[in-house]
Design a protein around this motif. Structure first.
Motif, PDB file in Angstrom:
ATOM      1  N   ALA A   1       0.781  -1.234   0.000  1.00 36.98           N
ATOM      2  CA  ALA A   1       0.000   0.000   0.000  1.00 36.98           C
ATOM      3  C   ALA A   1       0.814   1.285   0.000  1.00 36.98           C
ATOM      4  CB  ALA A   1      -0.956   0.020   1.205  1.00 36.98           C
ATOM      5  N   LEU A   2       2.039   1.243   0.477  1.00 33.59           N
ATOM      6  CA  LEU A   2       2.832   2.460   0.482  1.00 33.59           C
ATOM      7  C   LEU A   2       3.535   2.631  -0.865  1.00 33.59           C
ATOM      8  CD1 LEU A   2       4.300   2.616   4.083  1.00 33.59           C
ATOM      9  CD2 LEU A   2       2.085   3.357   3.215  1.00 33.59           C
ATOM     10  N   PRO A   3       3.868   3.855  -1.241  1.00 33.75           N
ATOM     11  CA  PRO A   3       4.403   4.120  -2.582  1.00 33.75           C
ATOM     12  C   PRO A   3       5.628   3.283  -2.904  1.00 33.75           C
ATOM     13  CG  PRO A   3       3.847   6.172  -1.495  1.00 33.75           C
ATOM     14  CD  PRO A   3       3.719   5.102  -0.462  1.00 33.75           C
ATOM     15  N   ALA A   4       5.658   2.776  -4.142  1.00 34.96           N
ATOM     16  CA  ALA A   4       6.815   2.020  -4.612  1.00 34.96           C
ATOM     17  C   ALA A   4       7.860   2.983  -5.141  1.00 34.96           C
ATOM     18  CB  ALA A   4       6.398   1.046  -5.706  1.00 34.96           C
ATOM     19  N   GLY A   5       9.106   2.661  -4.900  1.00 36.04           N
ATOM     20  CA  GLY A   5      10.182   3.420  -5.501  1.00 36.04           C
ATOM     21  C   GLY A   5      10.632   4.644  -4.741  1.00 36.04           C
ATOM     22  N   GLU A   6      10.187   4.811  -3.504  1.00 34.58           N
ATOM     23  CA  GLU A   6      10.682   5.948  -2.738  1.00 34.58           C
ATOM     24  C   GLU A   6      10.846   5.558  -1.275  1.00 34.58           C
ATOM     25  OE1 GLU A   6       6.571   8.272  -1.332  1.00 34.58           O
ATOM     26  OE2 GLU A   6       8.063   9.281  -2.581  1.00 34.58           O
ATOM     27  N   GLY A   7      11.770   6.197  -0.594  1.00 38.28           N
ATOM     28  CA  GLY A   7      11.921   5.981   0.839  1.00 38.28           C
ATOM     29  C   GLY A   7      10.732   6.559   1.576  1.00 38.28           C
ATOM     30  N   GLN A   8      10.373   5.930   2.692  1.00 41.56           N
ATOM     31  CA  GLN A   8       9.189   6.352   3.415  1.00 41.56           C
ATOM     32  C   GLN A   8       9.526   7.456   4.410  1.00 41.56           C
ATOM     33  OE1 GLN A   8       6.380   5.259   2.322  1.00 41.56           O
ATOM     34  NE2 GLN A   8       7.574   4.040   0.898  1.00 41.56           N
ATOM     35  N   SER A   9       8.985   8.645   4.174  1.00 38.07           N
ATOM     36  CA  SER A   9       9.241   9.762   5.075  1.00 38.07           C
ATOM     37  C   SER A   9       8.288   9.741   6.268  1.00 38.07           C
ATOM     38  CB  SER A   9       9.097  11.087   4.313  1.00 38.07           C
ATOM     39  OG  SER A   9       7.794  11.212   3.774  1.00 38.07           O
ATOM     40  N   GLN A  10       7.201   9.014   6.132  1.00 40.88           N
ATOM     41  CA  GLN A  10       6.248   8.876   7.236  1.00 40.88           C
ATOM     42  C   GLN A  10       6.072   7.403   7.549  1.00 40.88           C
ATOM     43  OE1 GLN A  10       2.981  11.251   5.335  1.00 40.88           O
ATOM     44  NE2 GLN A  10       2.907  12.204   7.341  1.00 40.88           N
ATOM     45  N   THR A  11       5.815   7.101   8.777  1.00 41.23           N
ATOM     46  CA  THR A  11       5.635   5.714   9.160  1.00 41.23           C
ATOM     47  C   THR A  11       4.233   5.253   8.826  1.00 41.23           C
ATOM     48  OG1 THR A  11       4.828   6.251  11.367  1.00 41.23           O
ATOM     49  CG2 THR A  11       7.228   6.066  11.088  1.00 41.23           C
ATOM     50  N   LEU A  12       4.082   3.944   8.780  1.00 42.05           N
ATOM     51  CA  LEU A  12       2.772   3.348   8.549  1.00 42.05           C
ATOM     52  C   LEU A  12       1.786   3.807   9.618  1.00 42.05           C
ATOM     53  CD1 LEU A  12       0.970   1.247   7.057  1.00 42.05           C
ATOM     54  CD2 LEU A  12       1.908  -0.468   8.628  1.00 42.05           C
ATOM     55  N   ASP A  13       2.246   3.928  10.854  1.00 39.90           N
ATOM     56  CA  ASP A  13       1.366   4.328  11.946  1.00 39.90           C
ATOM     57  C   ASP A  13       0.762   5.716  11.720  1.00 39.90           C
ATOM     58  OD1 ASP A  13       1.851   1.977  13.365  1.00 39.90           O
ATOM     59  OD2 ASP A  13       3.654   2.806  14.253  1.00 39.90           O
ATOM     60  N   VAL A  14       1.542   6.618  11.162  1.00 39.58           N
ATOM     61  CA  VAL A  14       1.034   7.962  10.904  1.00 39.58           C
ATOM     62  C   VAL A  14      -0.070   7.921   9.854  1.00 39.58           C
ATOM     63  CG1 VAL A  14       1.623  10.243   9.978  1.00 39.58           C
ATOM     64  CG2 VAL A  14       3.161   9.115  11.585  1.00 39.58           C
ATOM     65  N   HIS A  15       0.135   7.142   8.799  1.00 46.18           N
ATOM     66  CA  HIS A  15      -0.892   7.025   7.761  1.00 46.18           C
ATOM     67  C   HIS A  15      -2.179   6.418   8.337  1.00 46.18           C
ATOM     68  CE1 HIS A  15       1.627   8.334   4.504  1.00 46.18           C
ATOM     69  NE2 HIS A  15       2.513   7.363   4.708  1.00 46.18           N
ATOM     70  N   ILE A  16      -2.027   5.395   9.169  1.00 43.73           N
ATOM     71  CA  ILE A  16      -3.198   4.760   9.782  1.00 43.73           C
ATOM     72  C   ILE A  16      -3.910   5.759  10.692  1.00 43.73           C
ATOM     73  CG2 ILE A  16      -3.942   2.999  11.428  1.00 43.73           C
ATOM     74  CD1 ILE A  16      -3.346   1.750   8.784  1.00 43.73           C
ATOM     75  N   PHE A  17      -3.144   6.516  11.470  1.00 46.10           N
ATOM     76  CA  PHE A  17      -3.726   7.519  12.366  1.00 46.10           C
ATOM     77  C   PHE A  17      -4.548   8.539  11.570  1.00 46.10           C
ATOM     78  CE2 PHE A  17      -3.403  11.724  14.391  1.00 46.10           C
ATOM     79  CZ  PHE A  17      -3.974  11.457  15.625  1.00 46.10           C
ATOM     80  N   ASN A  18      -4.002   9.047  10.477  1.00 42.73           N
ATOM     81  CA  ASN A  18      -4.716  10.021   9.652  1.00 42.73           C
ATOM     82  C   ASN A  18      -5.951   9.414   8.999  1.00 42.73           C
ATOM     83  OD1 ASN A  18      -2.840  12.025  10.238  1.00 42.73           O
ATOM     84  ND2 ASN A  18      -1.534  11.519   8.486  1.00 42.73           N
ATOM     85  N   LEU A  19      -5.826   8.169   8.577  1.00 42.35           N
ATOM     86  CA  LEU A  19      -6.961   7.484   7.953  1.00 42.35           C
ATOM     87  C   LEU A  19      -8.097   7.303   8.958  1.00 42.35           C
ATOM     88  CD1 LEU A  19      -8.147   6.017   5.513  1.00 42.35           C
ATOM     89  CD2 LEU A  19      -6.836   3.977   6.173  1.00 42.35           C
ATOM     90  N   ARG A  20      -7.765   6.919  10.175  1.00 41.07           N
ATOM     91  CA  ARG A  20      -8.794   6.734  11.202  1.00 41.07           C
ATOM     92  C   ARG A  20      -9.524   8.043  11.510  1.00 41.07           C
ATOM     93  NH1 ARG A  20      -5.224   2.759  15.071  1.00 41.07           N
ATOM     94  NH2 ARG A  20      -6.325   0.808  14.611  1.00 41.07           N
ATOM     95  N   LYS A  21      -8.809   9.152  11.494  1.00 43.71           N
ATOM     96  CA  LYS A  21      -9.457  10.439  11.752  1.00 43.71           C
ATOM     97  C   LYS A  21     -10.512  10.743  10.699  1.00 43.71           C
ATOM     98  CE  LYS A  21      -6.075  13.373  12.108  1.00 43.71           C
ATOM     99  NZ  LYS A  21      -5.394  14.677  12.383  1.00 43.71           N
ATOM    100  N   LYS A  22     -10.304  10.270   9.485  1.00 41.11           N
ATOM    101  CA  LYS A  22     -11.216  10.591   8.390  1.00 41.11           C
ATOM    102  C   LYS A  22     -12.390   9.625   8.281  1.00 41.11           C
ATOM    103  CE  LYS A  22      -7.652  12.885   5.638  1.00 41.11           C
ATOM    104  NZ  LYS A  22      -6.915  12.922   4.349  1.00 41.11           N
ATOM    105  N   ILE A  23     -12.163   8.347   8.597  1.00 42.51           N
ATOM    106  CA  ILE A  23     -13.247   7.369   8.429  1.00 42.51           C
ATOM    107  C   ILE A  23     -13.879   6.975   9.756  1.00 42.51           C
ATOM    108  CG2 ILE A  23     -12.228   6.449   6.312  1.00 42.51           C
ATOM    109  CD1 ILE A  23     -11.297   4.018   7.949  1.00 42.51           C
TER     110      ILE A  23
END
Length: 220
Positions: free
Chosen positions: A179-201
């Motif tokens: 699910a995270l972008p292919a071909g680039e280093g991750q500047s944000q952790t998976l936990d941050v993305h999940i946290f933001n997603l939970r705030k929206k849904i």
């Protein structure tokens, strides 16, 4: 689908090969432009995923050769070349779609399915639900209680991956790979993305399974 992937980057190639196999597709991976022509003419594929920067040539030359020989197989270019001129050149040479690196895996899969549907003249509805959350994979849209929810590409990719595997715990490694972008280093952790997603849904849709990963329950 049976997909021919022409990509020299080992990390991206291995990631995409695993994702295609996880999705139930058959994938053939080539790293050289010189190997493409014979393989395409010798086997039946549903689509081609074509990188432009190949070690022995340019992907545009591969595309030009295929179209000159009358091969009408859908071709999706994936490339870090992001200028308008590069994209227009790809389409002029006969590409059916163009996706700029880095990209989210679910977007690549949606675009591939769209190309194959158009080439076969068929339509397919891909809706995924959990409680009052509805995700329309084809349109890359999400609603909650009938109201649209605006997600980033990465948030959409995470939610789609979880909803397609509803009631199954997905490990952090699986989610990062799929699910995270292919071909680039991750500047944000998976936990941050999940946290933001939970705030929206809303809370309660995505469950944390401590020490393992995350899951979505279909009856949430």
């Amino acid at each position: 689908m049976k997909i021919l992937m022409i990509e020299d980057d080992l990390a991206i190639g291995q990631a995409l090969l695993s994702v295609f196999q996880d999705e139930g597709h058959t994938a053939v991976w080539l790293r050289l432009a010189a190997d493409a022509g014979a393989r395409i003419r010798g086997e039946a594929f549903d689509a081609v995923v074509l990188d432009l920067g190949l070690p022995d040539g340019d992907g545009n030359d591969v595309l030009r050769s295929l179209r000159a020989d009358g091969v009408r197989l859908p071709v999706l270019i994936i490339s870090a070349r992001d200028s308008l001129q590069d994209r227009l050149k790809g389409f002029d040479l006969g590409a059916d779609d163009y996706l700029i690196k880095p990209f989210e895996i679910p977007e690549l899969l949606v675009r591939l399915r769209a190309l194959v549907r158009r080439s076969h003249g068929t339509l397919e509805e891909n809706l995924w639900t959990s409680g009052d959350i509805v995700l329309d994979e084809n349109r890359m849209a999400v609603t909650r209680g009938g109201q649209p929810v605006t997600l980033s590409k990465t948030e959409f990719a995470l939610l789609l991956t979880l909803m397609k595997q509803a009631n199954r715990v997905l490990t952090r490694v699986e989610l990062e790979r799929r699910a995270l972008p292919a071909g680039e280093g991750q500047s944000q952790t998976l936990d941050v993305h999940i946290f933001n997603l939970r705030k929206k849904i809303g809370e309660g849709v995505i469950r944390t399974v401590r020490g393992v990963g995350y899951m979505v329950q279909q009856d949430a």
